[in-house]
Scaffold this motif. Structure first.
Motif, PDB file in Angstrom:
ATOM      1  N   TRP A  85       0.869  -1.141   0.049  1.00  0.00           N
ATOM      2  CA  TRP A  85       0.099  -0.009  -0.084  1.00  0.00           C
ATOM      3  C   TRP A  85       1.027   1.332   0.097  1.00  0.00           C
ATOM      4  CZ3 TRP A  85      -5.175   0.550  -0.460  1.00  0.00           C
ATOM      5  CH2 TRP A  85      -5.706   2.147   0.007  1.00  0.00           C
ATOM      6  N   GLN A  86       0.326   2.209  -0.822  1.00  0.00           N
ATOM      7  CA  GLN A  86       1.188   3.459  -0.587  1.00  0.00           C
ATOM      8  C   GLN A  86       0.200   4.573  -0.921  1.00  0.00           C
ATOM      9  OE1 GLN A  86       4.718   3.875  -3.039  1.00  0.00           O
ATOM     10  NE2 GLN A  86       3.654   5.535  -4.077  1.00  0.00           N
ATOM     11  N   GLN A  87      -0.042   5.695  -0.126  1.00  0.00           N
ATOM     12  CA  GLN A  87      -0.918   6.871  -0.256  1.00  0.00           C
ATOM     13  C   GLN A  87      -0.075   8.047   0.293  1.00  0.00           C
ATOM     14  OE1 GLN A  87      -4.837   6.200   1.499  1.00  0.00           O
ATOM     15  NE2 GLN A  87      -4.995   8.313   1.910  1.00  0.00           N
ATOM     16  N   GLY A  88      -0.472   9.168  -0.743  1.00  0.00           N
ATOM     17  CA  GLY A  88       0.095  10.418  -0.253  1.00  0.00           C
ATOM     18  C   GLY A  88      -0.960  11.326  -0.321  1.00  0.00           C
ATOM     19  N   ALA A  89      -0.728  12.606   0.147  1.00  0.00           N
ATOM     20  CA  ALA A  89      -1.553  13.840   0.201  1.00  0.00           C
ATOM     21  C   ALA A  89      -0.858  15.258   0.441  1.00  0.00           C
ATOM     22  CB  ALA A  89      -2.346  13.728   1.330  1.00  0.00           C
ATOM     23  N   ALA A  90      -1.234  15.697  -0.246  1.00  0.00           N
ATOM     24  CA  ALA A  90      -0.485  17.509   0.068  1.00  0.00           C
ATOM     25  C   ALA A  90      -0.822  17.931   1.314  1.00  0.00           C
ATOM     26  CB  ALA A  90      -0.865  18.332  -1.096  1.00  0.00           C
ATOM     27  N   ALA A  91       0.061  18.464   2.016  1.00  0.00           N
ATOM     28  CA  ALA A  91      -0.110  19.040   3.390  1.00  0.00           C
ATOM     29  C   ALA A  91      -1.173  19.930   3.393  1.00  0.00           C
ATOM     30  CB  ALA A  91       1.336  19.374   3.883  1.00  0.00           C
ATOM     31  N   THR A  92      -1.222  20.885   2.397  1.00  0.00           N
ATOM     32  CA  THR A  92      -2.241  21.869   2.491  1.00  0.00           C
ATOM     33  C   THR A  92      -3.590  21.249   2.468  1.00  0.00           C
ATOM     34  OG1 THR A  92      -1.915  22.375  -0.133  1.00  0.00           O
ATOM     35  CG2 THR A  92      -0.471  23.631   1.445  1.00  0.00           C
ATOM     36  N   ASP A  93      -3.746  20.434   1.431  1.00  0.00           N
ATOM     37  CA  ASP A  93      -5.049  19.413   1.513  1.00  0.00           C
ATOM     38  C   ASP A  93      -5.501  19.194   2.840  1.00  0.00           C
ATOM     39  OD1 ASP A  93      -5.218  20.258  -1.298  1.00  0.00           O
ATOM     40  OD2 ASP A  93      -4.743  18.279  -1.921  1.00  0.00           O
ATOM     41  N   LEU A  94      -4.752  18.384   3.579  1.00  0.00           N
ATOM     42  CA  LEU A  94      -4.906  17.803   4.708  1.00  0.00           C
ATOM     43  C   LEU A  94      -5.181  18.905   5.738  1.00  0.00           C
ATOM     44  CD1 LEU A  94      -1.887  15.037   4.980  1.00  0.00           C
ATOM     45  CD2 LEU A  94      -4.666  14.698   4.558  1.00  0.00           C
ATOM     46  N   LEU A  95      -4.612  19.980   5.792  1.00  0.00           N
ATOM     47  CA  LEU A  95      -4.596  21.047   6.831  1.00  0.00           C
ATOM     48  C   LEU A  95      -5.905  21.758   6.591  1.00  0.00           C
ATOM     49  CD1 LEU A  95      -1.061  22.510   7.069  1.00  0.00           C
ATOM     50  CD2 LEU A  95      -2.408  21.137   8.592  1.00  0.00           C
ATOM     51  N   ASP A  96      -6.368  21.917   5.236  1.00  0.00           N
ATOM     52  CA  ASP A  96      -7.624  22.466   4.785  1.00  0.00           C
ATOM     53  C   ASP A  96      -8.910  21.726   5.156  1.00  0.00           C
ATOM     54  OD1 ASP A  96      -6.220  24.757   4.304  1.00  0.00           O
ATOM     55  OD2 ASP A  96      -5.930  24.336   1.951  1.00  0.00           O
ATOM     56  N   ALA A  97      -8.667  20.344   5.149  1.00  0.00           N
ATOM     57  CA  ALA A  97      -9.752  19.379   5.204  1.00  0.00           C
ATOM     58  C   ALA A  97     -10.398  19.554   6.702  1.00  0.00           C
ATOM     59  CB  ALA A  97      -9.384  17.964   5.026  1.00  0.00           C
ATOM     60  N   ASP A  98     -11.637  19.222   6.345  1.00  0.00           N
ATOM     61  CA  ASP A  98     -12.565  19.380   7.781  1.00  0.00           C
ATOM     62  C   ASP A  98     -12.387  18.059   8.419  1.00  0.00           C
ATOM     63  OD1 ASP A  98     -14.350  19.743   9.769  1.00  0.00           O
ATOM     64  OD2 ASP A  98     -16.018  19.977   8.608  1.00  0.00           O
ATOM     65  N   TRP A  99     -11.483  18.092   9.306  1.00  0.00           N
ATOM     66  CA  TRP A  99     -11.226  16.815  10.203  1.00  0.00           C
ATOM     67  C   TRP A  99     -12.355  16.159  11.007  1.00  0.00           C
ATOM     68  CZ3 TRP A  99      -5.620  17.927  12.848  1.00  0.00           C
ATOM     69  CH2 TRP A  99      -4.874  18.120  11.717  1.00  0.00           C
ATOM     70  N   ALA A 100     -13.153  16.742  11.144  1.00  0.00           N
ATOM     71  CA  ALA A 100     -14.408  16.451  11.926  1.00  0.00           C
ATOM     72  C   ALA A 100     -15.257  15.524  11.015  1.00  0.00           C
ATOM     73  CB  ALA A 100     -15.365  17.597  12.725  1.00  0.00           C
ATOM     74  N   ASP A 101     -15.152  15.761   9.848  1.00  0.00           N
ATOM     75  CA  ASP A 101     -15.948  14.741   8.898  1.00  0.00           C
ATOM     76  C   ASP A 101     -15.253  13.519   8.705  1.00  0.00           C
ATOM     77  OD1 ASP A 101     -17.638  16.823   8.029  1.00  0.00           O
ATOM     78  OD2 ASP A 101     -16.428  17.449   6.079  1.00  0.00           O
ATOM     79  N   HIS A 102     -14.061  13.306   9.386  1.00  0.00           N
ATOM     80  CA  HIS A 102     -13.368  11.960   9.344  1.00  0.00           C
ATOM     81  C   HIS A 102     -13.302  11.264  10.694  1.00  0.00           C
ATOM     82  CE1 HIS A 102     -12.660  12.654   5.213  1.00  0.00           C
ATOM     83  NE2 HIS A 102     -12.473  14.155   5.623  1.00  0.00           N
ATOM     84  N   ALA A 103     -14.167  11.646  11.768  1.00  0.00           N
ATOM     85  CA  ALA A 103     -14.007  11.205  13.015  1.00  0.00           C
ATOM     86  C   ALA A 103     -14.526   9.924  13.147  1.00  0.00           C
ATOM     87  CB  ALA A 103     -14.691  12.199  14.247  1.00  0.00           C
TER      88      ALA A 103
END
Length: 172
Positions: free
Chosen positions: A64-82
Motif C-alpha cells: 500500500w502507498q498513499q500520499g496527500a499534499a500537506a495543504t489539502d490535509l490542513l484545509d480538510a474538515d477533520w471532524a468529517d473523518h471522526a
C-alpha cells in the motif's frame, strides 16, 4: 567479424544500465531513505506519505502507498473523518481487529478471543468496525480487514506504539 554498429549499441546499453544502477535512489543505509525519495517528488508546501508491505500470519500479502499534499490535509474538515477514529477508540475493537489480522475470522472465535459474554456485545463492536470500514463481512459470521485498510490500520498503530529507536529531525 562483429559489426561496428552492434558494438556501439552494446556500449550504449552498458552505459544506460550503469546509469540506471547508480541512479537517484538513495542508499539503503541512509536513515531517511524514504523521506529522501519523497523529497525528490515534492511539490508545494509539502506532502505526507505512508506506505507498507505486509505479510500476515494468514499468508496474505498486502502492499500500500498513499500520499496527500500537506495543504489539502490542513484545509480538510477533520471532524468529517471522526467516525473511523472513533471506531478504533475501544480496547475490544482493537482486540478484534488484531485477531482478524492474525487469522481469527469467525464470530464465535472472535467472541471468545475478545472475552465477551454475549453475542450482542460482539455484534455491537463488529457493527462499529464494519460501519467505519475497518472490517468487512465475508460470508455468514466471518470477517476480514479490507485490503485497502490493512496497511493504513498498521500505520495508525505505529503512530501510537512507541518505537524503540525513533528517527526524527526538525528544522526551519
Amino acid at each position: 567479424m562483429v559489426d561496428d554498429s552492434l558494438l556501439e549499441r552494446v556500449a550504449a546499453l552498458e552505459e544506460r544500465v550503469s546509469r540506471l544502477e547508480s541512479g537517484p535512489n538513495p542508499p539503503r543505509n541512509d536513515v531517511f531513505w524514504a523521506l529522501e525519495g519523497l523529497r525528490q517528488r515534492l511539490t508545494g508546501d509539502g506532502q505526507v506519505l505512508f506506505t507498507g508491505a505486509v505479510d500476515l500470519p494468514t499468508g496474505e500479502h498486502y502492499e500500500w502507498q498513499q500520499g496527500a499534499a500537506a495543504t489539502d490535509l490542513l484545509d480538510a474538515d477533520w471532524a468529517d473523518h471522526a467516525a473511523p477514529y472513533a471506531a478504533l477508540g475501544h480496547p475490544v475493537r482493537l482486540t478484534l481487529l488484531r485477531a482478524v489480522l492474525r487469522g481469527t475470522r469467525s464470530s464465535a472465535e472472535l467472541q471468545e478471543t475478545a472475552g465477551l459474554n454475549t453475542t450482542g456485545q460482539l455484534y455491537h463492536h463488529l457493527k462499529q468496525l464494519t460501519a467505519a470500514g475497518w472490517l468487512q463481512a465475508e460470508g455468514r459470521g466471518h470477517y476480514l480487514v479490507p485490503a485497502g485498510r490493512v496497511v493504513p490500520l498498521l500505520v495508525l498503530l505505529s503512530a501510537v506504539v512507541p518505537a524503540p529507536n525513533p528517527t526524527t529531525r526538525s528544522g526551519t
